[in-house]
Design a protein around this motif. Structure first.
Motif, PDB file in Angstrom:
ATOM      1  N   ILE A  76       0.831  -1.202   0.000  1.00 23.99           N
ATOM      2  CA  ILE A  76       0.000   0.000   0.000  1.00 23.99           C
ATOM      3  C   ILE A  76       0.868   1.255   0.000  1.00 23.99           C
ATOM      4  N   GLN A  77       2.015   1.194   0.662  1.00 23.37           N
ATOM      5  CA  GLN A  77       2.902   2.341   0.707  1.00 23.37           C
ATOM      6  C   GLN A  77       3.744   2.450  -0.557  1.00 23.37           C
ATOM      7  N   GLN A  78       4.004   1.328  -1.223  1.00 20.77           N
ATOM      8  CA  GLN A  78       4.947   1.330  -2.334  1.00 20.77           C
ATOM      9  C   GLN A  78       4.283   1.403  -3.699  1.00 20.77           C
ATOM     10  N   ASN A  79       3.074   0.920  -3.833  1.00 23.85           N
ATOM     11  CA  ASN A  79       2.434   0.840  -5.143  1.00 23.85           C
ATOM     12  C   ASN A  79       1.170   1.680  -5.211  1.00 23.85           C
ATOM     13  N   ASP A  80       0.771   1.951  -6.445  1.00 23.68           N
ATOM     14  CA  ASP A  80      -0.475   2.673  -6.682  1.00 23.68           C
ATOM     15  C   ASP A  80      -1.610   1.650  -6.690  1.00 23.68           C
ATOM     16  N   ILE A  81      -2.294   1.529  -5.559  1.00 23.20           N
ATOM     17  CA  ILE A  81      -3.334   0.515  -5.408  1.00 23.20           C
ATOM     18  C   ILE A  81      -4.616   0.952  -6.106  1.00 23.20           C
ATOM     19  N   LYS A  82      -5.197   0.032  -6.887  1.00 21.93           N
ATOM     20  CA  LYS A  82      -6.482   0.312  -7.507  1.00 21.93           C
ATOM     21  C   LYS A  82      -7.583   0.089  -6.476  1.00 21.93           C
ATOM     22  N   ILE A  83      -8.397   1.109  -6.271  1.00 22.12           N
ATOM     23  CA  ILE A  83      -9.460   1.021  -5.278  1.00 22.12           C
ATOM     24  C   ILE A  83     -10.410  -0.125  -5.599  1.00 22.12           C
ATOM     25  N   THR A  84     -10.651  -0.350  -6.887  1.00 17.33           N
ATOM     26  CA  THR A  84     -11.570  -1.429  -7.269  1.00 17.33           C
ATOM     27  C   THR A  84     -11.036  -2.795  -6.824  1.00 17.33           C
ATOM     28  N   GLY A  85      -9.732  -2.969  -6.831  1.00 18.92           N
ATOM     29  CA  GLY A  85      -9.144  -4.224  -6.394  1.00 18.92           C
ATOM     30  C   GLY A  85      -9.379  -4.471  -4.920  1.00 18.92           C
ATOM     31  N   VAL A  86      -9.209  -3.419  -4.119  1.00 17.41           N
ATOM     32  CA  VAL A  86      -9.439  -3.528  -2.675  1.00 17.41           C
ATOM     33  C   VAL A  86     -10.914  -3.812  -2.401  1.00 17.41           C
ATOM     34  N   VAL A  87     -11.793  -3.097  -3.102  1.00 14.85           N
ATOM     35  CA  VAL A  87     -13.236  -3.282  -2.925  1.00 14.85           C
ATOM     36  C   VAL A  87     -13.642  -4.701  -3.315  1.00 14.85           C
ATOM     37  N   ASN A  88     -13.121  -5.193  -4.440  1.00 18.67           N
ATOM     38  CA  ASN A  88     -13.446  -6.551  -4.880  1.00 18.67           C
ATOM     39  C   ASN A  88     -13.001  -7.597  -3.862  1.00 18.67           C
ATOM     40  N   ALA A  89     -11.823  -7.409  -3.267  1.00 15.75           N
ATOM     41  CA  ALA A  89     -11.336  -8.346  -2.258  1.00 15.75           C
ATOM     42  C   ALA A  89     -12.229  -8.340  -1.023  1.00 15.75           C
ATOM     43  N   MET A  90     -12.699  -7.150  -0.623  1.00 14.74           N
ATOM     44  CA  MET A  90     -13.572  -7.049   0.545  1.00 14.74           C
ATOM     45  C   MET A  90     -14.948  -7.646   0.273  1.00 14.74           C
ATOM     46  N   ILE A  91     -15.461  -7.434  -0.937  1.00 13.82           N
ATOM     47  CA  ILE A  91     -16.751  -8.043  -1.308  1.00 13.82           C
ATOM     48  C   ILE A  91     -16.628  -9.565  -1.286  1.00 13.82           C
ATOM     49  N   ALA A  92     -15.520 -10.068  -1.837  1.00 13.66           N
ATOM     50  CA  ALA A  92     -15.284 -11.513  -1.845  1.00 13.66           C
ATOM     51  C   ALA A  92     -15.229 -12.064  -0.421  1.00 13.66           C
ATOM     52  N   ALA A  93     -14.570 -11.337   0.477  1.00 18.45           N
ATOM     53  CA  ALA A  93     -14.448 -11.775   1.871  1.00 18.45           C
ATOM     54  C   ALA A  93     -15.817 -11.882   2.537  1.00 18.45           C
ATOM     55  N   THR A  94     -16.656 -10.892   2.323  1.00 16.97           N
ATOM     56  CA  THR A  94     -17.993 -10.878   2.921  1.00 16.97           C
ATOM     57  C   THR A  94     -18.857 -12.015   2.361  1.00 16.97           C
ATOM     58  N   LEU A  95     -18.773 -12.235   1.039  1.00 14.33           N
ATOM     59  CA  LEU A  95     -19.548 -13.300   0.409  1.00 14.33           C
ATOM     60  C   LEU A  95     -19.101 -14.672   0.901  1.00 14.33           C
ATOM     61  N   TYR A  96     -17.799 -14.847   1.091  1.00 12.74           N
ATOM     62  CA  TYR A  96     -17.298 -16.129   1.592  1.00 12.74           C
ATOM     63  C   TYR A  96     -17.795 -16.393   3.014  1.00 12.74           C
ATOM     64  N   ALA A  97     -17.770 -15.357   3.835  1.00 11.96           N
ATOM     65  CA  ALA A  97     -18.251 -15.500   5.208  1.00 11.96           C
ATOM     66  C   ALA A  97     -19.728 -15.894   5.227  1.00 11.96           C
ATOM     67  N   LEU A  98     -20.527 -15.269   4.381  1.00 11.58           N
ATOM     68  CA  LEU A  98     -21.949 -15.596   4.297  1.00 11.58           C
ATOM     69  C   LEU A  98     -22.161 -17.022   3.797  1.00 11.58           C
ATOM     70  N   SER A  99     -21.359 -17.441   2.815  1.00  9.07           N
ATOM     71  CA  SER A  99     -21.472 -18.791   2.293  1.00  9.07           C
ATOM     72  C   SER A  99     -21.165 -19.822   3.378  1.00  9.07           C
TER      73      SER A  99
END
Length: 298
Positions: free
Chosen positions: A146-169
């Protein structure tokens, strides 16, 4: 929850999470669109588990298939396969290691949802250990990419959505108690086949001798074989145990990222890895001491 069952469940979870840690590598090496990876994984996994279920007679009787069960299977299946979609998209947008550590905020989500939806008692020791592991993950994330690279916000959001969906599953899978774990997994993959048939893009499906084996491994090993262990863990362990053991996944993914893609870990990131390992060691030590005490008092 019987201790021996919980111990076996954690062994199953360890195997499943170790295999899961290599998913990102095979997904990236397949060079396919995320939707196509999910569809191929569902089809190959369905074929494998169909053979397994019928050979070992893991299918239920008609009386076990109730409306409530069908709804649980549908919700669990849809959340599972869409979790894959958002996870694979995040792999493409971020590094495999970074995606995995962000995705693995899901055990923290899982243990909270378990206390709310399954009415499982949230023990202070479990909450503290998950919190410590979460701190370890946060340390890894803040300590490097996060400090070294230009993080794409969509990538972070997609990872968080995936995490929530996995927990629900996971939650909805645990609520189904009248079906075998492998039959539940098969139903989830069948749902995935139907859902992602409309997303599959044949024109963008890159079947080449150099990468097709990656899809086969994802379908057979990471879906068919792995889900036998993963759903067995769901059946035998409580949510707290599943949450703690899930942290094996990001550790393996980080190691793969270092070895395969030359990811360089900072001292801060390495500290985060040790924090996570410490929480796992403490958790398993506490369970060992409890079991020893029970045997002594028996």
């Amino acid at each position: 929850m019987n201790y021996s069952n919980d111990t076996l469940g954690r062994c199953y979870m360890f195997i499943a999470m170790f295999i899961s840690g290599t998913i990102g590598y095979f997904a990236l090496e397949s060079q396919q669109a995320s939707e196509n990876i999910v569809f191929a994984r569902c089809v190959i996994g369905t074929i494998f588990l169909t053979l397994y279920v019928f050979i070992f007679k893991k299918y239920p009787s008609a009386k076990d298939i109730t409306l409530k069960t069908c709804i649980g299977l549908l919700v669990g299946g849809v959340t599972l396969v869409f979790n894959w979609l958002f996870l694979f998209k995040s792999y493409i947008e971020l590094s495999m290691g970074l995606t995995t550590v962000i995705y693995n905020t899901q055990p923290f989500i899982l243990i909270i949802l378990g206390s709310v939806l399954l009415k499982e008692r949230l023990k202070l020791e479990h909450f503290m250990l998950v919190a410590v592991s979460f701190i370890g993950l946060t340390t890894i994330v803040l300590g490097g990419d996060i400090q070294q690279n230009d993080i794409k916000i969509t990538g972070v959001v997609n990872a968080m959505i995936a995490a929530t969906l996995y927990a629900l599953s996971t939650i909805y899978t645990k609520k189904i108690s009248n079906l075998t774990p492998t039959f539940i997994a098969l139903c989830h993959l069948l749902i995935g086949c139907f859902v992602f048939a409309s997303f599959f893009d044949i024109d963008d499906f890159n079947l080449h001798i150099d990468n097709v084996h990656n899809l086969i491994v994802l379908g057979l090993v990471h879906t068919g074989f792995m889900y036998i262990f993963l759903y067995g863990a769901y059946e035998k362990s409580n949510v707290s145990s599943l949450a703690i053991m899930s942290f094996i996944y990001p550790l393996v993914a980080l190691i793969i990222d270092v070895l395969a893609y030359n990811l360089v870990l900072t001292e801060t990131e390495i500290s985060g890895v040790f924090i996570i390992l410490l929480s796992l060691i403490i958790y398993n030590s506490l369970n060992y001491l409890k079991a020893k005490r029970k045997l002594k008092n028996a």
